[in-house]
Design a protein around this motif. Structure first.
Motif, PDB file in Angstrom:
ATOM      1  N   UNK A 293     -59.521  93.312 -46.650  1.00 21.34           N
ATOM      2  CA  UNK A 293     -58.742  93.509 -45.434  1.00 21.34           C
ATOM      3  C   UNK A 293     -57.104  93.703 -45.916  1.00 21.34           C
ATOM      4  N   UNK A 294     -56.599  94.885 -45.246  1.00 19.55           N
ATOM      5  CA  UNK A 294     -55.206  94.848 -45.378  1.00 19.55           C
ATOM      6  C   UNK A 294     -54.803  95.444 -44.091  1.00 19.55           C
ATOM      7  N   UNK A 295     -53.829  95.212 -43.409  1.00 15.75           N
ATOM      8  CA  UNK A 295     -53.160  95.687 -42.243  1.00 15.75           C
ATOM      9  C   UNK A 295     -51.759  95.491 -42.127  1.00 15.75           C
ATOM     10  N   UNK A 296     -51.122  95.714 -40.964  1.00 11.56           N
ATOM     11  CA  UNK A 296     -49.649  95.904 -40.663  1.00 11.56           C
ATOM     12  C   UNK A 296     -49.374  95.476 -39.340  1.00 11.56           C
ATOM     13  N   UNK A 297     -48.132  95.104 -38.974  1.00 11.69           N
ATOM     14  CA  UNK A 297     -47.705  94.697 -37.768  1.00 11.69           C
ATOM     15  C   UNK A 297     -47.764  95.601 -36.838  1.00 11.69           C
TER      16      UNK A 297
ATOM     17  N   UNK B 259     -46.890 102.136 -36.723  1.00 12.38           N
ATOM     18  CA  UNK B 259     -45.687 102.731 -37.590  1.00 12.38           C
ATOM     19  C   UNK B 259     -45.567 102.094 -38.917  1.00 12.38           C
ATOM     20  N   UNK B 260     -45.786 101.076 -39.045  1.00 11.55           N
ATOM     21  CA  UNK B 260     -45.513 100.505 -40.442  1.00 11.55           C
ATOM     22  C   UNK B 260     -46.989 100.514 -41.409  1.00 11.55           C
ATOM     23  N   UNK B 261     -47.772 101.275 -40.830  1.00 12.00           N
ATOM     24  CA  UNK B 261     -48.858 101.532 -41.665  1.00 12.00           C
ATOM     25  C   UNK B 261     -48.630 101.915 -42.891  1.00 12.00           C
ATOM     26  N   UNK B 262     -49.201 101.493 -44.006  1.00 13.89           N
ATOM     27  CA  UNK B 262     -48.998 101.850 -45.438  1.00 13.89           C
ATOM     28  C   UNK B 262     -50.367 102.667 -46.008  1.00 13.89           C
ATOM     29  N   UNK B 263     -50.069 103.912 -46.310  1.00 16.30           N
ATOM     30  CA  UNK B 263     -51.252 104.498 -47.014  1.00 16.30           C
ATOM     31  C   UNK B 263     -51.742 103.901 -48.155  1.00 16.30           C
ATOM     32  N   UNK B 264     -50.912 103.104 -48.894  1.00 17.37           N
ATOM     33  CA  UNK B 264     -51.626 102.370 -50.090  1.00 17.37           C
ATOM     34  C   UNK B 264     -52.679 101.519 -49.583  1.00 17.37           C
ATOM     35  N   UNK B 265     -52.233 101.179 -48.510  1.00 18.60           N
ATOM     36  CA  UNK B 265     -53.716 100.146 -47.923  1.00 18.60           C
ATOM     37  C   UNK B 265     -54.919 100.996 -47.478  1.00 18.60           C
ATOM     38  N   UNK B 266     -54.756 102.207 -47.376  1.00 25.68           N
ATOM     39  CA  UNK B 266     -56.084 103.175 -47.032  1.00 25.68           C
ATOM     40  C   UNK B 266     -56.386 103.347 -48.545  1.00 25.68           C
ATOM     41  N   UNK B 267     -55.689 103.672 -49.402  1.00 21.44           N
ATOM     42  CA  UNK B 267     -56.373 103.821 -50.776  1.00 21.44           C
ATOM     43  C   UNK B 267     -57.044 102.757 -51.308  1.00 21.44           C
ATOM     44  N   UNK B 268     -56.374 101.547 -51.186  1.00 22.61           N
ATOM     45  CA  UNK B 268     -57.134 100.458 -51.486  1.00 22.61           C
ATOM     46  C   UNK B 268     -58.532  99.944 -50.632  1.00 22.61           C
TER      47      UNK B 268
ATOM     48  N   UNK C 124     -53.613  98.727 -33.200  1.00 20.81           N
ATOM     49  CA  UNK C 124     -52.521  99.491 -33.723  1.00 20.81           C
ATOM     50  C   UNK C 124     -52.231  99.186 -35.274  1.00 20.81           C
ATOM     51  N   UNK C 125     -52.332  98.031 -35.670  1.00 13.88           N
ATOM     52  CA  UNK C 125     -51.896  97.648 -36.910  1.00 13.88           C
ATOM     53  C   UNK C 125     -53.063  97.797 -37.904  1.00 13.88           C
TER      54      UNK C 125
END
Length: 248
Positions: A98-102, A105-114, A155-156
């Motif tokens: 799991x990876x997420x953000x607050x 808007x703060x979503x990191x596309x690095x999280x998607x790649x992972x 959202x996050x």
């Protein structure tokens, strides 16, 4: 100890080294299956296999380090398993992360790649490597563990929810393969999705003794639900989401 539907079955478990993997190895072994676990962490896998084998009274639980991000390695694991045991009756897909953000808007596309690699690519590889052997079985089951977030993303949680939704869609396409292969008699093998909110295990409870973990599924209950997929007719579970938490 258990489930006649699993007596003599050969079940592969992907992502067997984590807490859910440990519980699943043990439950399937107790039910009379030969269990072949894979994980990318050899040490963690060896500990999980030893613990399950010991707790199940020396049942046949085998571990094999496999890189599930490599299609050829995954295919070789499937071929070796079928050659050694003569059949494969199940693939339980427990690879998680799991990876997420607050905020969105703060979503990191690095999280998607992972997460795309961990939650989608591994499903693609295990399903492509094992589907023919599962179809040859008279009780083949592909079991994906998914999350309620796939159908109701916050959202996050965009990357995680989207990856889980993609893994579900891929698994439902496998279910359609089993349906078509079964012809007028209906499917003899099945692909099913077990949906949880999140998982909880003993170490989490020990770390957070005051937490309620509302709606979470204990890894022992998940293992029980996984074993139960074999006790139902293929047509009853093929292409279905089986909810272990409230539907959103």
């Amino acid at each position: 100890m258990g489930n006649g539907a699993l007596s003599g079955a050969v079940i592969a478990v992907a992502g067997a080294g984590g807490p859910a993997g440990r519980a699943t190895l043990l439950r399937l072994a107790e039910a009379g299956a030969t269990v072949v676990g894979a994980d990318n962490d050899p040490e963690r896998l060896a500990e999980a296999v030893d613990a399950a084998r010991y707790a199940a009274g020396g049942a046949p639980v085998i571990g094999e380090p496999v890189d599930l991000l490599d299609l050829q390695s995954t295919q070789e694991w499937a071929m070796r398993t079928e050659k050694e045991f003569g059949r494969i009756d199940g693939l339980v897909h427990l690879v998680g992360g799991w990876r997420g953000s607050e905020t969105f808007t703060k979503t990191s596309l690095d999280d998607w790649d992972f997460l795309e690699l961990l939650l989608i690519r591994t499903v693609q590889h295990t399903s492509l490597a094992f589907h023919e052997a599962l179809q040859r079985s008279d009780r083949g089951r592909y079991v994906l563990i998914s999350a309620a977030a796939a159908g109701k993303p916050s959202a996050g949680n965009a990357a995680y929810a989207a990856a889980k939704a993609a893994a579900e869609a891929w698994t439902l396409a496998l279910a359609d393969y089993f349906r078509k292969a079964g012809g007028t008699g209906g499917p003899s093998s099945a692909a099913a999705i077990l949906v949880v909110k999140a998982l909880v295990h003993e170490a989490m409870r020990a770390d957070r003794p005051n937490a309620k973990f509302a709606g979470f599924t204990d890894v022992g209950d998940l293992a029980e639900a996984i074993a139960d997929v074999w006790s139902k007719p293929a047509a009853e579970v093929n292409g279905h989401r089986l909810w272990l938490t409230e539907k959103p």
